[in-house]
Design a protein around this motif. Structure first.
Motif, PDB file in Angstrom:
ATOM      1  N   PHE A 144     -57.924  -2.652  -6.022  1.00 42.34           N
ATOM      2  CA  PHE A 144     -57.525  -4.008  -6.386  1.00 42.34           C
ATOM      3  C   PHE A 144     -56.521  -3.985  -7.532  1.00 42.34           C
ATOM      4  N   MET A 145     -56.767  -3.162  -8.537  1.00 38.42           N
ATOM      5  CA  MET A 145     -55.826  -3.066  -9.645  1.00 38.42           C
ATOM      6  C   MET A 145     -54.494  -2.487  -9.173  1.00 38.42           C
ATOM      7  N   LEU A 146     -54.549  -1.496  -8.326  1.00 38.82           N
ATOM      8  CA  LEU A 146     -53.324  -0.878  -7.821  1.00 38.82           C
ATOM      9  C   LEU A 146     -52.471  -1.874  -7.038  1.00 38.82           C
ATOM     10  N   VAL A 147     -53.096  -2.617  -6.129  1.00 39.69           N
ATOM     11  CA  VAL A 147     -52.314  -3.530  -5.298  1.00 39.69           C
ATOM     12  C   VAL A 147     -51.749  -4.679  -6.123  1.00 39.69           C
ATOM     13  N   ASN A 148     -52.398  -5.016  -7.240  1.00 36.69           N
ATOM     14  CA  ASN A 148     -51.897  -6.105  -8.070  1.00 36.69           C
ATOM     15  C   ASN A 148     -50.902  -5.647  -9.124  1.00 36.69           C
ATOM     16  N   LEU A 149     -50.560  -4.381  -9.113  1.00 38.05           N
ATOM     17  CA  LEU A 149     -49.462  -3.871  -9.928  1.00 38.05           C
ATOM     18  C   LEU A 149     -48.297  -3.411  -9.064  1.00 38.05           C
ATOM     19  N   TRP A 150     -48.608  -2.804  -7.914  1.00 34.77           N
ATOM     20  CA  TRP A 150     -47.560  -2.224  -7.066  1.00 34.77           C
ATOM     21  C   TRP A 150     -47.329  -2.996  -5.768  1.00 34.77           C
ATOM     22  N   GLY A 151     -47.977  -4.125  -5.608  1.00 36.98           N
ATOM     23  CA  GLY A 151     -47.734  -4.999  -4.464  1.00 36.98           C
ATOM     24  C   GLY A 151     -47.479  -6.417  -4.940  1.00 36.98           C
ATOM     25  N   GLN A 152     -47.005  -7.263  -4.060  1.00 35.68           N
ATOM     26  CA  GLN A 152     -46.843  -8.670  -4.386  1.00 35.68           C
ATOM     27  C   GLN A 152     -48.212  -9.298  -4.653  1.00 35.68           C
ATOM     28  N   TYR A 451     -53.101  -8.402 -25.760  1.00 32.27           N
ATOM     29  CA  TYR A 451     -53.146  -6.933 -25.790  1.00 32.27           C
ATOM     30  C   TYR A 451     -53.807  -6.278 -24.572  1.00 32.27           C
ATOM     31  N   ASN A 452     -54.784  -6.921 -23.946  1.00 30.85           N
ATOM     32  CA  ASN A 452     -55.509  -6.165 -22.924  1.00 30.85           C
ATOM     33  C   ASN A 452     -54.820  -6.151 -21.567  1.00 30.85           C
ATOM     34  N   GLY A 453     -53.709  -6.864 -21.419  1.00 29.49           N
ATOM     35  CA  GLY A 453     -52.909  -6.767 -20.202  1.00 29.49           C
ATOM     36  C   GLY A 453     -53.135  -7.863 -19.189  1.00 29.49           C
ATOM     37  N   LEU A 454     -54.196  -8.668 -19.314  1.00 31.29           N
ATOM     38  CA  LEU A 454     -54.484  -9.667 -18.287  1.00 31.29           C
ATOM     39  C   LEU A 454     -53.422 -10.757 -18.208  1.00 31.29           C
ATOM     40  N   ARG A 455     -52.717 -11.014 -19.305  1.00 31.35           N
ATOM     41  CA  ARG A 455     -51.663 -12.019 -19.273  1.00 31.35           C
ATOM     42  C   ARG A 455     -50.616 -11.673 -18.222  1.00 31.35           C
ATOM     43  N   TRP A 456     -50.321 -10.384 -18.052  1.00 36.21           N
ATOM     44  CA  TRP A 456     -49.309  -9.970 -17.078  1.00 36.21           C
ATOM     45  C   TRP A 456     -49.683 -10.420 -15.668  1.00 36.21           C
ATOM     46  N   ASN A 471     -33.097  -8.293 -30.663  1.00 36.62           N
ATOM     47  CA  ASN A 471     -32.553  -8.371 -32.012  1.00 36.62           C
ATOM     48  C   ASN A 471     -31.030  -8.177 -32.002  1.00 36.62           C
ATOM     49  N   GLU A 472     -30.291  -9.174 -32.507  1.00 39.22           N
ATOM     50  CA  GLU A 472     -28.835  -9.142 -32.610  1.00 39.22           C
ATOM     51  C   GLU A 472     -28.152  -8.918 -31.263  1.00 39.22           C
ATOM     52  N   SER A 473     -28.769  -9.430 -30.189  1.00 37.98           N
ATOM     53  CA  SER A 473     -28.155  -9.291 -28.863  1.00 37.98           C
ATOM     54  C   SER A 473     -28.636 -10.441 -27.971  1.00 37.98           C
ATOM     55  N   THR A 474     -28.208 -10.404 -26.715  1.00 39.67           N
ATOM     56  CA  THR A 474     -28.540 -11.448 -25.751  1.00 39.67           C
ATOM     57  C   THR A 474     -29.956 -11.260 -25.222  1.00 39.67           C
ATOM     58  N   PRO A 475     -30.737 -12.319 -25.104  1.00 44.19           N
ATOM     59  CA  PRO A 475     -32.089 -12.183 -24.539  1.00 44.19           C
ATOM     60  C   PRO A 475     -32.049 -11.625 -23.120  1.00 44.19           C
ATOM     61  N   VAL A 476     -33.130 -10.969 -22.720  1.00 46.71           N
ATOM     62  CA  VAL A 476     -33.285 -10.501 -21.342  1.00 46.71           C
ATOM     63  C   VAL A 476     -34.302 -11.399 -20.671  1.00 46.71           C
ATOM     64  N   VAL A 477     -34.087 -11.658 -19.381  1.00 46.65           N
ATOM     65  CA  VAL A 477     -34.889 -12.655 -18.673  1.00 46.65           C
ATOM     66  C   VAL A 477     -35.507 -12.046 -17.428  1.00 46.65           C
ATOM     67  N   LEU A 478     -36.783 -12.330 -17.226  1.00 42.97           N
ATOM     68  CA  LEU A 478     -37.490 -12.004 -15.989  1.00 42.97           C
ATOM     69  C   LEU A 478     -37.731 -13.321 -15.276  1.00 42.97           C
ATOM     70  N   GLU A 479     -37.044 -13.517 -14.176  1.00 43.63           N
ATOM     71  CA  GLU A 479     -37.139 -14.799 -13.485  1.00 43.63           C
ATOM     72  C   GLU A 479     -38.518 -14.991 -12.850  1.00 43.63           C
ATOM     73  N   ALA A 480     -38.783 -16.235 -12.472  1.00 41.44           N
ATOM     74  CA  ALA A 480     -40.111 -16.592 -11.972  1.00 41.44           C
ATOM     75  C   ALA A 480     -40.541 -15.708 -10.796  1.00 41.44           C
ATOM     76  N   LYS A 481     -39.625 -15.430  -9.886  1.00 45.74           N
ATOM     77  CA  LYS A 481     -39.964 -14.608  -8.720  1.00 45.74           C
ATOM     78  C   LYS A 481     -39.117 -13.338  -8.696  1.00 45.74           C
ATOM     79  N   ASP A 482     -39.011 -12.748  -9.853  1.00 48.50           N
ATOM     80  CA  ASP A 482     -38.204 -11.534 -10.032  1.00 48.50           C
ATOM     81  C   ASP A 482     -38.870 -10.353  -9.338  1.00 48.50           C
ATOM     82  N   ALA A 483     -38.064  -9.557  -8.633  1.00 45.41           N
ATOM     83  CA  ALA A 483     -38.591  -8.382  -7.926  1.00 45.41           C
ATOM     84  C   ALA A 483     -39.204  -7.365  -8.877  1.00 45.41           C
ATOM     85  N   ARG A 484     -38.786  -7.387 -10.149  1.00 37.30           N
ATOM     86  CA  ARG A 484     -39.296  -6.414 -11.115  1.00 37.30           C
ATOM     87  C   ARG A 484     -40.738  -6.691 -11.538  1.00 37.30           C
ATOM     88  N   LYS A 485     -41.288  -7.801 -11.097  1.00 35.18           N
ATOM     89  CA  LYS A 485     -42.702  -8.060 -11.373  1.00 35.18           C
ATOM     90  C   LYS A 485     -43.615  -7.151 -10.550  1.00 35.18           C
TER      91      LYS A 485
END
Length: 503
Positions: A144-152, A451-456, A471-485
């Motif tokens: 369950f943990m694996l599929v919720n990190l490496w799957g949609q 800290y415990n990771g559940l927020r992710w 810091n001193e640069s442009t923010p980076v953004v993870l979109e709502a349905k970003d593939a990097r999730k």
């Protein structure tokens, strides 16, 4: 509990000292010989992941900010913050956690294979049943943990085609074996089968310290999380209630009472004790993810995030000082004080070794928040308010009638605001009142699980946008349905033929 303290911690980098078994690469004749229930019990102590997901999941979440130069640049923390491909393969890395989960699954499968061989006229002997249940739950939990990190994240509209992870149910009898990725739907189907069968056989009195294993309360909380992700709300409520028992308040971590009277070191020790009622399941992990180390990281809790998440307690009549889970200062950085660590030397004469933490993997507060969310979705708003008040009673000092949760107060602060970078957008529909209460529940849950990771996982299941300031640069953004999730399949697993995730 507004305490400030300055620590300087010298972390020994031990990556070169550690070794992990490669992905599902266990020599068939290098196994424990099982011939009794005691040996099965002993084997299952190794059937829990030794690595943990907490640090890299925390780094990817919206609970972190760039605290600037002069802080520790820890690769998994930095790569997580920028949602880059992770290159480390050991502790606190996705690859390390992947391997650790499949190693735990291998131990569980070995136990299950032996227990199946002990059947008499088709029945498992009584003395093996608790360990049969535990092994099934370990196998279910790890997959369950694996599929919720490496799957949609689970979505019934797409789960039949979304790629999940291999679901391993047999002991490997070859050194290298071909595995295929099941769909998310299939992984969930197999997790549910193992989960429900395992729940039938869990017995707390089978263990010397039940909280180091899947005990009844922990198993029911895991079940509530499973059905929460599937959106089966009555089941979420039923399993969460079973975990909490008749007096849920007695199981919650008493930060406003007992902890508020403790010193910093005493708090850290208490946080990870098996005697702490809130800790339903604890695991020993090789990790840097403990309170003291959090103060050294470049990407961590900032004053701005602390103010948004912790200080502005929405309950009227409660000032910021009433919130007892305050931050301390470590190396000039804010840290919400939670669990500590212990250092294990390589041998008695060595000055090098590994940092371990006894991390609370399943806690009573999760069961409570799962029930709150279920009641919101079932439109039982008064019951959700009652549980929120149980929670705040343990977090606000003083807690009086003036600062109790009410519909009016929830509506005032959460009717138009998720307090995240985007609205909550799950696969199921939300009406206005449900959304308002859900905003409250998920935001309050966010502060509890720093800290415990559940927020992710909440960021994934609610398609929340994340903005990381640089810091001193442009923010980076993870979109709502970003593939990097969805994490990339580890390189060594791809070498064994597993299909990579799209980027």
């Amino acid at each position: 509990m507004n305490k400030k303290i300055l620590y300087i911690l010298s972390i020994v980098v031990t990556f070169g000292l550690m070794s992990c078994d490669k992905y599902l690469d266990t020599t068939p004749d290098n196994r424990t010989v099982l011939d009794s229930d005691e040996k099965v019990k002993e084997l299952l102590t190794s059937a829990y992941p030794e690595m943990t997901y907490g640090l890299f999941c925390y780094s990817m979440s919206d609970n972190v900010a760039d605290r600037g130069e002069g802080n520790e640049v820890f690769r998994n923390n930095e790569q997580g913050y920028f949602w880059e491909e992770f290159t480390e393969t050991l502790q606190d890395s996705p690859s390390g956690y992947w391997e650790s989960c499949y190693n735990a699954i291998a131990h569980a499968n070995q136990a299950l294979e032996f227990i199946e061989s002990t059947k008499v006229e088709g029945d498992i002997p009584f003395e093996y049943l608790p360990y049969y249940g535990e092994a099934l739950l370990v196998r279910a939990y790890c997959h369950f943990m694996l599929v919720n990190l490496w799957g949609q994240h689970y979505n019934p509209a797409t789960a039949d085609t979304d790629l999940g992870v291999p679901y391993v149910t047999e002991v490997e009898d070859v050194v290298f074996k071909d595995y295929k990725r099941e769909t998310v739907a299939k992984v969930y189907e197999l997790v549910e089968k193992d989960l429900l069968e395992g729940l039938k056989h869990i017995e707390d009195n089978a263990y010397d310290v039940p909280k180091y294993h899947f005990n009844v309360a922990a198993a029911n909380t895991f079940a509530s999380r499973f059905y929460q992700y599937k959106g089966e709300w009555q089941k979420v409520k039923d399993y969460a209630t079973a975990a909490l028992g008749a007096h849920p308040s007695a199981k919650l971590r008493d930060l406003a009472g007992k902890y508020n009277l403790m010193g910093i070191n005493e708090q850290a020790a208490e946080y990870s004790k098996a005697t702490e009622p809130a800790n339903l399941m604890l695991t020993s992990n090789i990790t840097y993810n403990f309170s003291l180390f959090q103060g050294l990281l470049r990407y961590g809790l900032s004053h701005d995030i602390f103010s948004k998440v912790f200080d502005n307690v929405f309950v009227q009549g409660a000032s910021s000082n009433a919130w007892t889970q305050s931050a301390v200062t470590v190396s000039n950085n804010l840290v919400v004080w939670k669990w500590g660590y212990f250092f294990k030397r390589m041998d008695v004469n060595a000055d090098i070794g590994l940092y371990y933490a006894m991390t609370p993997k399943i806690v009573a507060e999760e069961a409570l928040f799962n029930r709150i969310e279920a009641n919101v979705m079932l439109k039982k708003y008064t019951e959700a308010e009652d549980d929120l008040n149980l929670y705040f009673e343990k977090r606000l000092a003083p807690f009086t009638d003036e600062n109790k949760v009410t519909e009016e107060k929830i509506t005032e602060r959460f009717s138009k605001d998720s307090h995240a970078a985007s609205d909550l957008d799950p696969w199921y529909d939300l009406d206005e009142k449900t959304r308002t209460y859900l905003n409250c529940a998920i935001h309050t849950r966010r502060r509890e699980f720093a800290y415990n990771g559940l927020r992710w996982f909440d960021i994934r299941r609610f398609n929340i946008k994340v903005i990381h300031e640089v810091n001193e640069s442009t923010p980076v953004v993870l979109e709502a349905k970003d593939a990097r999730k969805v994490l990339q399949i580890p390189a060594m697993a791809q070498q064994y033929g597993l299909e990579a995730n799209n980027r």
